[in-house]
Design a protein around this motif. Structure first.
Motif, PDB file in Angstrom:
ATOM      1  N   LYS A 276       3.972   6.016  -5.371  1.00  0.00           N
ATOM      2  CA  LYS A 276       3.852   5.759  -6.986  1.00  0.00           C
ATOM      3  C   LYS A 276       2.674   6.706  -7.487  1.00  0.00           C
ATOM      4  O   LYS A 276       3.018   7.596  -8.271  1.00  0.00           O
ATOM      5  N   GLU A 277       1.761   6.858  -6.681  1.00  0.00           N
ATOM      6  CA  GLU A 277       0.695   7.773  -7.164  1.00  0.00           C
ATOM      7  C   GLU A 277       1.103   9.215  -7.077  1.00  0.00           C
ATOM      8  O   GLU A 277       0.658   9.977  -7.674  1.00  0.00           O
ATOM      9  N   ILE A 278       1.703   9.530  -5.874  1.00  0.00           N
ATOM     10  CA  ILE A 278       2.130  10.793  -5.607  1.00  0.00           C
ATOM     11  C   ILE A 278       3.039  11.326  -6.458  1.00  0.00           C
ATOM     12  O   ILE A 278       3.078  12.389  -6.859  1.00  0.00           O
ATOM     13  N   LEU A 279       3.950  10.308  -6.644  1.00  0.00           N
ATOM     14  CA  LEU A 279       5.177  10.861  -7.748  1.00  0.00           C
ATOM     15  C   LEU A 279       4.544  10.960  -9.188  1.00  0.00           C
ATOM     16  O   LEU A 279       4.928  12.102  -9.743  1.00  0.00           O
ATOM     17  N   ASN A 280       3.635  10.142  -9.546  1.00  0.00           N
ATOM     18  CA  ASN A 280       2.809  10.834 -10.664  1.00  0.00           C
ATOM     19  C   ASN A 280       2.218  11.988 -10.841  1.00  0.00           C
ATOM     20  O   ASN A 280       2.302  12.789 -11.692  1.00  0.00           O
ATOM     21  N   TYR A 281       1.506  12.554  -9.747  1.00  0.00           N
ATOM     22  CA  TYR A 281       0.654  13.355  -9.565  1.00  0.00           C
ATOM     23  C   TYR A 281       1.775  14.766  -9.454  1.00  0.00           C
ATOM     24  O   TYR A 281       1.540  15.965 -10.065  1.00  0.00           O
ATOM     25  N   SER A 282       2.805  14.732  -8.736  1.00  0.00           N
ATOM     26  CA  SER A 282       3.889  15.698  -8.371  1.00  0.00           C
ATOM     27  C   SER A 282       4.441  15.851  -9.771  1.00  0.00           C
ATOM     28  O   SER A 282       5.182  17.115 -10.056  1.00  0.00           O
ATOM     29  N   ASN A 283       4.572  15.158 -10.751  1.00  0.00           N
ATOM     30  CA  ASN A 283       5.351  15.144 -12.115  1.00  0.00           C
ATOM     31  C   ASN A 283       4.389  15.787 -13.055  1.00  0.00           C
ATOM     32  O   ASN A 283       4.668  16.268 -14.167  1.00  0.00           O
ATOM     33  N   LYS A 284       2.993  15.952 -12.918  1.00  0.00           N
ATOM     34  CA  LYS A 284       1.879  16.405 -13.917  1.00  0.00           C
ATOM     35  C   LYS A 284       2.305  17.916 -13.955  1.00  0.00           C
ATOM     36  O   LYS A 284       2.805  18.533 -13.121  1.00  0.00           O
TER      37      LYS A 284
ATOM     38  N   ILE B 225      -4.110   9.772   3.329  1.00  0.00           N
ATOM     39  CA  ILE B 225      -3.258  10.757   2.687  1.00  0.00           C
ATOM     40  C   ILE B 225      -3.093  10.810   1.245  1.00  0.00           C
ATOM     41  O   ILE B 225      -2.894  11.865   0.828  1.00  0.00           O
ATOM     42  N   GLU B 226      -3.308   9.775   0.581  1.00  0.00           N
ATOM     43  CA  GLU B 226      -3.422  10.041  -0.925  1.00  0.00           C
ATOM     44  C   GLU B 226      -4.471  10.966  -1.355  1.00  0.00           C
ATOM     45  O   GLU B 226      -4.129  11.620  -2.161  1.00  0.00           O
ATOM     46  N   GLU B 227      -5.524  10.816  -0.666  1.00  0.00           N
ATOM     47  CA  GLU B 227      -6.743  11.777  -1.172  1.00  0.00           C
ATOM     48  C   GLU B 227      -6.352  12.988  -0.943  1.00  0.00           C
ATOM     49  O   GLU B 227      -6.721  14.009  -1.512  1.00  0.00           O
ATOM     50  N   ALA B 228      -5.722  13.357   0.421  1.00  0.00           N
ATOM     51  CA  ALA B 228      -5.257  14.596   0.916  1.00  0.00           C
ATOM     52  C   ALA B 228      -4.517  15.221  -0.166  1.00  0.00           C
ATOM     53  O   ALA B 228      -4.710  16.511  -0.507  1.00  0.00           O
ATOM     54  N   ILE B 229      -3.362  14.673  -0.662  1.00  0.00           N
ATOM     55  CA  ILE B 229      -2.529  15.190  -1.372  1.00  0.00           C
ATOM     56  C   ILE B 229      -2.826  15.555  -2.795  1.00  0.00           C
ATOM     57  O   ILE B 229      -2.633  16.405  -3.610  1.00  0.00           O
TER      58      ILE B 229
ATOM     59  N   GLN C 252       0.660  -1.112   0.112  1.00  0.00           N
ATOM     60  CA  GLN C 252      -0.021   0.065   0.068  1.00  0.00           C
ATOM     61  C   GLN C 252       0.767   1.281  -0.012  1.00  0.00           C
ATOM     62  O   GLN C 252       0.529   2.119  -0.663  1.00  0.00           O
ATOM     63  N   GLU C 253       1.816   1.323   0.530  1.00  0.00           N
ATOM     64  CA  GLU C 253       2.813   2.452   0.874  1.00  0.00           C
ATOM     65  C   GLU C 253       3.362   2.797  -0.611  1.00  0.00           C
ATOM     66  O   GLU C 253       3.627   3.758  -0.841  1.00  0.00           O
ATOM     67  N   GLU C 254       3.854   1.439  -1.233  1.00  0.00           N
ATOM     68  CA  GLU C 254       4.614   1.519  -2.657  1.00  0.00           C
ATOM     69  C   GLU C 254       3.407   2.233  -3.541  1.00  0.00           C
ATOM     70  O   GLU C 254       3.863   2.891  -4.448  1.00  0.00           O
ATOM     71  N   ILE C 255       2.358   1.670  -3.389  1.00  0.00           N
ATOM     72  CA  ILE C 255       1.184   2.286  -4.246  1.00  0.00           C
ATOM     73  C   ILE C 255       0.785   3.860  -4.091  1.00  0.00           C
ATOM     74  O   ILE C 255       0.862   4.522  -4.938  1.00  0.00           O
TER      75      ILE C 255
END
Length: 259
Positions: free
Chosen positions: A45-53, A73-77, A39-42
């Protein structure tokens, strides 16, 4: 008469049962730990993708891929990035609207003279909108805002998950980049205000000198050389302000801010 139980056998059985229970518990804990790591890896990965947009161009649709506290945390970010992107896109939409980009065109000047009521109103509205939107972005880049996106009280293991959140969103590099964006927003706000004020000044000049100007065949014709010279001066000043926008975009201090 019952036979006496062998204490050694009893102890062995107890130890066997305890061993089995410990093995089962250990297996469960390992499985849980593995799932947690997955779950932590997921999440990462999701936050990395978002931050690179690209904030101005990409879609920041919110789809939660992780579970449990990681999902929170994912939803908040993701909501944070979406709000940031929405503000940037709205700024772009206002600055690329035809009513603004063609405000000094001969066609618009001919239609809106002598008082330029609609043009003055357009500038006023854009000023108000830009001030609000740039203020929103500046606030989103503030340390207090970023740190308050996640509520510790909603997390099971508060310290661990909050530290993980900070690791994803508020590293030394992030702090530096957010400060750059804040400074860029201030510079952009000041330059944009200066630009809009100059456009307003030019419209007022045309308004005052309306009897010296003729609007004909999509052309602005000046009857007085003095009036034309002064208007050209204002136009040169406007172009000088406009060049500042290019300098803001090329400024090394804003490199990597994506805005």
């Amino acid at each position: 008469m019952d036979k006496k139980r062998n204490p050694k056998k009893i102890i062995k059985k107890i130890l066997l049962v305890i061993g089995i229970i410990i093995t089962i518990l250990a297996s469960i804990l390992i499985i849980i730990a593995i799932k947690q790591l997955q779950q932590e890896e997921i999440l990462k990965k999701e936050i990395l993708n978002y931050s690179n947009k690209d904030l101005a161009l990409d879609n920041f649709k919110i789809e939660i891929k992780s579970k449990g506290d990681y999902a929170y945390i994912e939803e908040a970010i993701k909501k944070y990035y979406k709000e940031l992107s929405d503000n940037v896109k709205e700024i772009n939409s206002y600055l690329t609207k035809e009513e603004f980009t063609k405000i000094l065109s001969a066609e618009n000047l001919a239609k809106d003279h002598p008082d330029f009521t609609l043009s003055h109103s357009t500038i006023k509205n854009i000023k108000e909108k830009m001030k609000k939107l740039l203020g929103n972005i500046e606030k989103l880049c503030d340390e207090k805002t970023v740190k308050s996106l996640v509520d510790k009280e909603k997390l099971n293991d508060a310290e661990y998950y909050y530290d993980l959140y900070l690791e994803l969103m508020y590293t030394k590099k992030d702090i530096k980049e957010l400060e750059k964006v804040k400074e860029k927003m201030k510079d952009l706000s000041n330059t944009l205000g200066e630009f809009l004020d100059k456009v307003d000044e030019m419209l007022t000049y045309l308004q005052i000198n309306d009897d010296q100007i003729e609007y004909k065949n999509n052309q602005v014709l000046f009857k007085s050389e003095t009036t034309l010279t002064e208007y050209k001066k204002l136009l040169t000043e406007l172009q000088a302000i406009a060049s500042k926008f290019a300098n803001l975009g090329n400024n090394k201090s804003t490199e990597g801010s994506q805005i």
